[in-house]
Design an enzyme around this catalytic site. Structure first.
Site, PDB file in Angstrom:
ATOM      1  N   ASP A 103       0.818  -1.218   0.000  1.00  0.00           N
ATOM      2  CA  ASP A 103       0.000   0.000   0.000  1.00  0.00           C
ATOM      3  C   ASP A 103       0.848   1.262   0.000  1.00  0.00           C
ATOM      4  OD1 ASP A 103      -2.342  -1.408  -0.068  1.00  0.00           O
ATOM      5  OD2 ASP A 103      -2.775  -1.229   2.074  1.00  0.00           O
ATOM      6  N   GLY A 104       2.015   1.226   0.653  1.00  0.00           N
ATOM      7  CA  GLY A 104       2.863   2.417   0.668  1.00  0.00           C
ATOM      8  C   GLY A 104       3.306   2.819  -0.719  1.00  0.00           C
TER       9      GLY A 104
ATOM     10  N   ASN B 194      -5.137   9.238   2.073  1.00  0.00           N
ATOM     11  CA  ASN B 194      -5.801   8.450   3.118  1.00  0.00           C
ATOM     12  C   ASN B 194      -6.050   9.229   4.404  1.00  0.00           C
ATOM     13  OD1 ASN B 194      -3.061   8.553   3.565  1.00  0.00           O
ATOM     14  ND2 ASN B 194      -2.830   6.408   4.130  1.00  0.00           N
ATOM     15  N   GLU B 195      -5.066   9.979   4.904  1.00  0.00           N
ATOM     16  CA  GLU B 195      -5.264  10.676   6.175  1.00  0.00           C
ATOM     17  C   GLU B 195      -4.313  11.850   6.309  1.00  0.00           C
ATOM     18  OE1 GLU B 195      -4.487   7.111   8.033  1.00  0.00           O
ATOM     19  OE2 GLU B 195      -2.303   7.384   8.041  1.00  0.00           O
TER      20      GLU B 195
ATOM     21  N   ASN C  14      -6.428   5.195  11.487  1.00  0.00           N
ATOM     22  CA  ASN C  14      -7.674   5.608  12.116  1.00  0.00           C
ATOM     23  C   ASN C  14      -8.283   4.490  12.964  1.00  0.00           C
ATOM     24  OD1 ASN C  14     -10.408   7.127  12.231  1.00  0.00           O
ATOM     25  ND2 ASN C  14     -10.942   5.280  11.087  1.00  0.00           N
TER      26      ASN C  14
ATOM     27  N   ASP D 214      -2.495  13.932  22.186  1.00  0.00           N
ATOM     28  CA  ASP D 214      -1.380  13.732  21.260  1.00  0.00           C
ATOM     29  C   ASP D 214      -1.689  14.253  19.864  1.00  0.00           C
ATOM     30  OD1 ASP D 214       0.002  12.554  23.293  1.00  0.00           O
ATOM     31  OD2 ASP D 214      -0.024  10.532  22.470  1.00  0.00           O
TER      32      ASP D 214
END
Length: 253
Positions: free
Chosen positions: A41-42, A113-114, A157, A143
């Site tokens: 995925d990276g 994605n985020e 997530n 945090d």
């Protein structure tokens, strides 16, 4: 058909790169019809980020051994052209962040994605968080925060206890990281038309950075986070990968 191959540095991916490029050729991404990634995925996300500068350039990801590949199709050398033509197109939304750093410098970054806002030092971050036009800001200590798209909701997530968003939905999730008073905060699901405004309180003493899978920017004073109104990226999935994604997201094809 012109293909640009991208591969992770792992030996298995590099071996597949040599075999596939020898068979199908290697074309610069800007001139290619498709980008095919080899890895996990990276590697797929790096290629999707690359296509932000090349609208409508589809990415077909193939997973190599020892790689994690929720977004990936199976690795096969033969029949790639036929697989590319038969694959389903999944349009993925892009998150955008408009950032102001200490000293007044402004930047814009994008994420598939985020987007993560997180403390840089031992002290907790103090953040003022507001959904634009929806009441007073909420002050939280912790945090940090994560804003995620549906395709990103299965990853970081989820490890933070955030919700799984239906694939293809017009939703985003905001999830806290180690919030100091958890009873005052719970993960929120927002329409992807909403805009999230975050201000860092005591930024000089409690510095905060913003991070995506491709870059990290330190010393943030404030950030406006939202779905990009004019950007998407295209992921290609074959029948096997499509079935797996539908199962993962609890949705029937």
């Amino acid at each position: 058909m012109k293909i640009a191959f991208r591969a992770s540095p792992r030996p298995g991916a590099q071996g597949a790169l040599h075999e596939l490029s020898s068979r199908y050729g290697q074309t610069p991404a800007a001139e290619a019809d498709f980008i095919v990634t080899l890895g996990g995925d990276g590697t797929a996300l790096e290629a999707l980020h690359e296509t932000l500068a090349m609208p409508a350039k589809p990415v077909f990801a193939m997973r190599t051994d020892s790689s994690t590949g929720v977004l990936c199709n199976s690795l096969r050398v033969h029949g790639l052209i036929e697989r590319l033509h038969a694959a389903a197109r999944v349009e993925l939304p892009v998150l955008q962040a408009e950032i102001e750093q200490a000293g007044g410098r402004s930047q814009v970054l994008f994420a598939i994605n985020e987007i993560v806002l997180e403390r840089q030092v031992f002290q907790q971050a103090k953040l003022s968080v507001a959904v634009r036009g929806n009441g007073d800001p909420m002050n939280i200590n912790g945090d940090g925060l994560v804003l995620t798209t549906p395709i990103g909701s299965t990853g970081y997530n989820r490890t933070l206890g955030g919700p799984l968003l239906p694939l293809g939905s017009s939703l985003m999730a905001v999830t806290g990281k180690a919030i100091g008073c958890p009873l005052a905060w719970s993960p929120a699901v927002l329409s992807d038309h909403e805009i999230l405004d975050v201000e860092v309180i005591e930024a000089a003493h409690r510095p905060v950075q913003i991070a995506t899978t491709s870059e990290t920017i330190p010393n943030i004073c404030r950030a406006r986070l939202f779905r990009s109104p004019d950007r998407t990226v295209t992921l290609l999935v074959d029948g096997e990968a499509q079935s797996r994604l539908c199962t993962l997201f609890g949705r029937q094809r």
